[in-house]
Design a protein around this motif. Structure first.
Motif, mmCIF file in Angstrom:
data_model
loop_
_atom_site.group_PDB
_atom_site.id
_atom_site.type_symbol
_atom_site.label_atom_id
_atom_site.label_comp_id
_atom_site.label_asym_id
_atom_site.label_seq_id
_atom_site.Cartn_x
_atom_site.Cartn_y
_atom_site.Cartn_z
ATOM 1 N N ASN A 46 0.816 -1.223 0.000
ATOM 2 C CA ASN A 46 0.000 0.000 0.000
ATOM 3 C C ASN A 46 0.846 1.268 0.000
ATOM 4 O O ASN A 46 0.560 2.232 0.701
ATOM 5 N N GLY A 47 1.879 1.267 -0.821
ATOM 6 C CA GLY A 47 2.705 2.463 -0.972
ATOM 7 C C GLY A 47 3.402 2.872 0.312
ATOM 8 O O GLY A 47 2.949 3.811 0.972
ATOM 9 N N PRO A 48 4.456 2.182 0.706
ATOM 10 C CA PRO A 48 5.142 2.505 1.970
ATOM 11 C C PRO A 48 5.534 3.975 2.051
ATOM 12 O O PRO A 48 6.131 4.529 1.133
ATOM 13 N N GLY A 49 5.150 4.610 3.131
ATOM 14 C CA GLY A 49 5.508 5.996 3.391
ATOM 15 C C GLY A 49 4.609 7.015 2.723
ATOM 16 O O GLY A 49 4.784 8.212 2.928
ATOM 17 N N LEU A 50 3.633 6.571 1.917
ATOM 18 C CA LEU A 50 2.778 7.513 1.193
ATOM 19 C C LEU A 50 1.355 7.581 1.746
ATOM 20 O O LEU A 50 0.519 8.290 1.199
ATOM 21 N N SER A 51 1.085 6.831 2.815
ATOM 22 C CA SER A 51 -0.288 6.777 3.329
ATOM 23 C C SER A 51 -0.763 8.124 3.855
ATOM 24 O O SER A 51 -1.954 8.432 3.819
ATOM 25 N N LYS A 52 0.154 8.953 4.332
ATOM 26 C CA LYS A 52 -0.249 10.238 4.903
ATOM 27 C C LYS A 52 -0.682 11.251 3.834
ATOM 28 O O LYS A 52 -1.306 12.257 4.165
ATOM 29 N N LEU A 53 -0.339 10.976 2.556
ATOM 30 C CA LEU A 53 -0.699 11.933 1.513
ATOM 31 C C LEU A 53 -2.204 12.054 1.339
ATOM 32 O O LEU A 53 -2.711 13.105 0.958
ATOM 33 N N SER A 54 -2.936 10.961 1.604
ATOM 34 C CA SER A 54 -4.382 10.976 1.390
ATOM 35 C C SER A 54 -5.176 11.286 2.648
ATOM 36 O O SER A 54 -6.408 11.288 2.603
#
Length: 411
Positions: A46-54
């Protein structure tokens, strides 16, 4: 005392173990496999490190209404999710009235469609504003200008679509081919003028089909939106060019590598194919418009289509000015150019999809554009010039005729 030159002796390197060469196909497949593995791993994690963008960003809801059918006491709506996020339709508002409905999909994934059966006693001739309310409160607006019952899709309906294709495709092309005796008795100068008229006709068809296809998907971004029109045009152009090059190579139609003008029979066949592809897209649009009740098929409109498409027959027979008039060949060419309108009308009335219609219109545009370019060498005069006052006047006349007759078929 002479010094004798002693050549330096070199010893061959010792032969070690040599690996077998890697197959070329494996070298090409290897990066693709690694890319697929990387994408799969990225998706699973699930896109490591990118979860906070959404976080805190509302979902993007883009829904297009592709079709509206009016049945007794019911409005049937086909909607498609064009956005990157799933969309759920929670309510349907018809002119400020929240109607009960059922849907084929509770949630539409990206590019998926859903059919909504809305219970509503609509009145013939009345206008309606419809709002599809999503689960997040978004509204997708559409409208019915004047309610009219959608035709039943039975045997008589498909017979009507076939008859419509004959009216707007087969008959006009056949009438246009009746200019064959006039063309055969014309001088070389007049033939070049008529070839210019043909180029103008085909050029107009190319632009007209492109603009019509772009209009169909102007508010529908699914499957690439307006890009599908240009994709279809480029695909048709490249396929016809590749086919022509293959035929030239196998039939030795080139002279020292210099491309020669196409034989008249083959050029007439290419024109018929290009016009046939255009007429298929035209029939598709007509059939779909009639199926949703937005096209009044009166006698005036049929006459307009007949006049507009009659010029297509002239375009087919013009390259055959010096050929023997074989009726069987002319009949086949006429069917190739006109009959696809029947298939287009039948498909458009049953499985209408805006992107498909736009793609086929693009295919027709690319095909007729390719043929128009192939006609240019036949317009050369004795000095080798293509664009002369006569041929230029012919092109302008062809464009003008198509524009004027096109005003008769504004549906």
């Amino acid at each position: 005392m002479a010094i004798e030159d002693n050549p330096v002796k070199t010893t061959a390197p010792a032969k070690g173990f040599r690996h077998a060469p890697v197959p070329r196909w494996l070298l090409g497949l290897g990066p693709l496999v690694l890319i697929a593995l990387l994408m799969g791993l990225f998706t699973l994690l699930n896109g490591p490190g990118l979860s906070k963008l959404s976080e805190g960003v509302p979902p993007k809801e883009e829904v297009a209404v592709e079709e509206i059918r009016l049945l007794p006491g019911e409005i049937v709506i086909t909607a498609r999710n064009e956005g990157p996020d799933p969309v759920s339709i929670a309510q349907v508002n018809v002119s400020d009235y929240y109607a009960t409905f059922t849907q084929s999909r509770e949630t539409m994934a990206p590019l998926e469609s859903s059919t909504l059966n809305v219970s509503y006693n609509w009145v013939d001739g009345d206008p309606y504003e419809i709002a599809l309310v999503t689960s997040n409160g978004g509204k997708i607006m559409t409208a019915i200008d004047a309610a009219a019952p959608s035709p039943e899709r039975g045997t008589s309906f498909f017979g009507l679509m076939a008859l419509l294709g004959i009216y707007v495709g087969v008959i006009p092309v056949a009438l246009g081919m009746l200019w064959m005796p006039f063309i055969r008795r014309s001088s070389d100068s007049w033939v070049r003028v008529l070839l210019g008229v043909t180029v103008g006709l085909l050029g107009f068809l190319a632009f007209d089909a492109t603009l019509e296809g772009m209009e169909l998907v102007a508010e529908n971004g699914a499957f690439g939106g307006t890009l599908v029109v240009f994709l279809g045009a480029l695909l048709a152009y490249l396929v016809l060019e590749g086919t022509d090059a293959w035929m030239r190579r196998h039939q030795d139609l080139s002279d020292l590598g210099q491309p020669a003008a196409l034989p008249p029979r083959r050029l007439a066949l290419l024109i018929a194919i290009g016009i046939g592809l255009h007429n298929m897209g035209e029939g598709l649009a007509i059939g779909s418009a009639y199926a949703v009740g937005s096209l009044a098929l009166g006698a005036t409109l049929i006459v307009g289509f007949a006049i507009h498409n009659t010029t297509e027959g002239l375009a087919i027979v013009t390259p055959l000015s010096k050929e023997p008039p074989h009726l069987a060949r002319l009949a086949v060419l006429g069917l190739i150019a006109g009959a696809p309108a029947i298939a287009g009308a039948l498909v458009g009335a049953t499985v209408y999809q805006p992107a498909l219609s736009a793609f086929l219109l693009g295919v027709g545009a690319g095909a007729v554009a390719q043929v128009a370019i192939k006609l240019l060498p036949m317009m050369k005069d004795r000095t080798g010039k293509i664009f002369t006052p006569l041929t230029s006047a012919g092109i302008i006349l062809g464009l003008g005729v198509m524009f004027a007759t096109g005003l008769l078929v504004q549906a």
